[in-house]
Design a protein around this motif. Structure first.
Motif, mmCIF file in Angstrom:
data_model
loop_
_atom_site.group_PDB
_atom_site.id
_atom_site.type_symbol
_atom_site.label_atom_id
_atom_site.label_comp_id
_atom_site.label_asym_id
_atom_site.label_seq_id
_atom_site.Cartn_x
_atom_site.Cartn_y
_atom_site.Cartn_z
ATOM 1 N N PRO A 187 39.744 39.454 33.898
ATOM 2 C CA PRO A 187 39.507 40.587 34.772
ATOM 3 C C PRO A 187 38.555 39.951 35.801
ATOM 4 C CG PRO A 187 38.308 40.735 32.791
ATOM 5 C CD PRO A 187 39.335 39.845 32.507
ATOM 6 N N ARG B 147 33.171 43.691 37.869
ATOM 7 C CA ARG B 147 34.317 44.654 37.769
ATOM 8 C C ARG B 147 34.756 45.209 39.261
ATOM 9 N NH1 ARG B 147 35.456 47.686 32.749
ATOM 10 N NH2 ARG B 147 34.122 46.806 31.206
ATOM 11 N N SER C 31 36.842 43.222 42.598
ATOM 12 C CA SER C 31 38.319 43.123 42.995
ATOM 13 C C SER C 31 38.642 43.649 44.389
ATOM 14 C CB SER C 31 39.170 43.840 41.765
ATOM 15 O OG SER C 31 38.824 45.179 41.885
ATOM 16 N N ILE D 265 49.789 39.336 29.691
ATOM 17 C CA ILE D 265 48.410 38.690 29.553
ATOM 18 C C ILE D 265 48.400 37.332 28.347
ATOM 19 C CG2 ILE D 265 46.058 38.879 29.316
ATOM 20 C CD1 ILE D 265 46.228 41.531 30.655
ATOM 21 N N LEU E 26 41.010 37.382 25.839
ATOM 22 C CA LEU E 26 40.077 37.991 26.297
ATOM 23 C C LEU E 26 38.460 37.693 25.476
ATOM 24 C CD1 LEU E 26 39.105 40.205 28.626
ATOM 25 C CD2 LEU E 26 39.765 42.125 26.869
ATOM 26 N N ARG F 43 35.742 44.644 28.363
ATOM 27 C CA ARG F 43 36.311 44.287 29.508
ATOM 28 C C ARG F 43 37.727 44.869 29.685
ATOM 29 N NH1 ARG F 43 34.558 41.117 33.218
ATOM 30 N NH2 ARG F 43 35.361 42.864 34.408
ATOM 31 N N TYR F 44 38.352 45.436 28.463
ATOM 32 C CA TYR F 44 39.658 46.212 28.477
ATOM 33 C C TYR F 44 39.191 47.641 28.382
ATOM 34 C CZ TYR F 44 44.543 47.035 28.039
ATOM 35 O OH TYR F 44 45.890 47.424 28.060
ATOM 36 N N THR G 113 43.805 51.340 33.683
ATOM 37 C CA THR G 113 43.459 50.219 34.028
ATOM 38 C C THR G 113 42.712 50.558 35.374
ATOM 39 O OG1 THR G 113 45.753 49.725 34.761
ATOM 40 C CG2 THR G 113 44.718 48.808 32.788
ATOM 41 N N LEU H 104 39.092 50.208 35.374
ATOM 42 C CA LEU H 104 38.308 49.217 35.020
ATOM 43 C C LEU H 104 37.429 48.636 36.203
ATOM 44 C CD1 LEU H 104 41.142 47.150 33.060
ATOM 45 C CD2 LEU H 104 39.238 48.600 32.054
ATOM 46 N N ASN I 141 46.294 50.613 40.285
ATOM 47 C CA ASN I 141 46.726 49.209 40.342
ATOM 48 C C ASN I 141 47.875 49.263 40.993
ATOM 49 O OD1 ASN I 141 44.051 48.945 39.193
ATOM 50 N ND2 ASN I 141 44.712 47.469 37.628
ATOM 51 N N SER J 26 47.366 44.901 34.866
ATOM 52 C CA SER J 26 46.291 45.759 34.177
ATOM 53 C C SER J 26 44.979 44.906 34.587
ATOM 54 C CB SER J 26 46.257 45.311 32.628
ATOM 55 O OG SER J 26 47.535 46.026 32.340
ATOM 56 N N PHE J 27 44.715 43.605 34.816
ATOM 57 C CA PHE J 27 43.564 42.985 35.315
ATOM 58 C C PHE J 27 43.529 42.674 36.710
ATOM 59 C CE2 PHE J 27 42.745 41.325 30.878
ATOM 60 C CZ PHE J 27 42.087 42.419 30.511
#
Length: 343
Positions: free
Chosen positions: A19, A23, A26, A153, A157, A162-163, A178, A181, A295, A332-333
């Protein structure tokens, strides 16, 4: 429509393995379906695109440690049980490996404090199992289960939180919503101060969200049911916004599916809880959602079909090709997309 209509090329190295930190650092691609324009920003700039009165709807589900590794009895062979949905107190719908050896009557043990028996098959290739244990199931699951990260993934982790979204509270998901996140406390505080209203719904992510489409014609695909709930205060918040011409912005595809499942008419929604198997693909007429935060999703998935229904298939695929060219991070990340109102 054919499943190949929702395919795109993605280099494996653009599948995010960890991730973003923090956060909201991104990247964020901003799409305007109305003008067919694309901007490249960062998620911490989200507040620049929301205005006083906008309603942001989050899915507050929390991921459970849904993957259990055990031993088949009496053979001693390894078995994996993946929790999908709680049916009754000790009865769960699950996925199992190895599937061919997990017949009705099979017993799997997970150490000395937990076991399950296979009771029945499901229509989607899973199983119904009943757990036996002494103590509190949730506490045992916290000790024995592991976070069910997606198979693409491969990195470990370090921090399981973080998930989880920072606002997760209703336990029950097999995967994280996600799009949420990317949010931080500071960003949410800025949004509140700007006059953005924050509302919460629940959809426990299960097989319906990530089950592959295995038919050529997407209209033949059947979604798996997932539990959802919309509290009275959220329904009231949305109804007032729609009556006053303010935007409802859904955070993630699960929030979209929840809101559209509970819609009783265009702009009208009610407090509701139950199961939904809604499948949204191009041609769907949205009743509640005015803008979307999401996402970048897998090729040929129901999620890219949902996004295509909102933004338009050709424009969505154009955006995905641009994301590949601009080296965005996927899945997801990965990075985020803000899709502005279509009208």
């Amino acid at each position: 429509m054919n499943i190949s209509d929702f395919d795109y090329f993605l280099p494996e190295e653009q599948i995010a393995q960890v991730p973003a930190d923090p956060r909201d650092s991104s990247r964020m691609m901003v799409l305007s379906p109305k003008t067919q324009s694309i901007e490249h920003r960062h998620f911490y700039q989200l507040d620049e695109y929301l205005t006083d009165g906008d309603v942001l709807i989050f899915n507050d589900t929390r991921v459970i440690p849904a993957r259990l590794i055990g031993v088949r009895q009496p053979t001693g062979g390894k078995a994996e049980v993946f929790l999908l949905r709680q049916l009754e107190r000790d009865r769960w719908e699950v996925l199992v490996k190895p599937g061919k050896k997990m017949r009705v009557g099979s017993v799997i043990t997970f150490g000395h404090e937990l076991s399950c028996e296979v009771l029945a098959y499901t229509d989607f290739g899973g199983r119904i199992v009943k757990f036996s244990y002494e103590g509190i199931f949730e506490e045992i699951l916290d000790r024995l289960g592991t976070m069910p990260l997606p198979p693409y993934i491969h990195e470990t982790l370090e921090d399981p939180e973080r998930y989880q979204t920072i606002y997760s509270r209703e336990k029950g998901s097999a995967a994280a919503p996600t799009a949420g996140l990317h949010f931080t406390e500071s960003l949410m505080d800025r949004l509140r101060k700007k006059g953005v209203h924050l509302g919460f719904v629940t959809l426990h992510v299960g097989l319906g969200t990530f089950r592959p489409v295995q038919v050529d014609e997407i209209e033949d695909h059947v979604m798996h049911s997932e539990f959802y709930s919309i509290p009275t205060e959220t329904a009231d918040l949305i109804r007032m916004a729609k009556q006053e011409g303010r935007r409802v912005v859904a955070v993630g595809t699960t929030s979209i599916r929840t809101l559209e499942s509970a819609a009783v008419d265009h702009g009208m929604i009610e407090e509701k809880r139950g199961q939904t198997n809604i499948f949204i693909y191009p041609g769907y007429q949205f009743k509640i959602v005015d803008a979307v935060i999401t996402n970048f999703h897998l090729p040929k998935s129901t999620l890219i079909m949902l996004v295509s229904a909102f933004a338009g298939r050709e424009f969505t695929l154009q955006a995905y090709r641009t994301a590949v060219e601009e080296n965005y991070r996927f899945f997801s990340f990965g990075d985020a997309m803000l899709i502005q109102s279509r009208a």
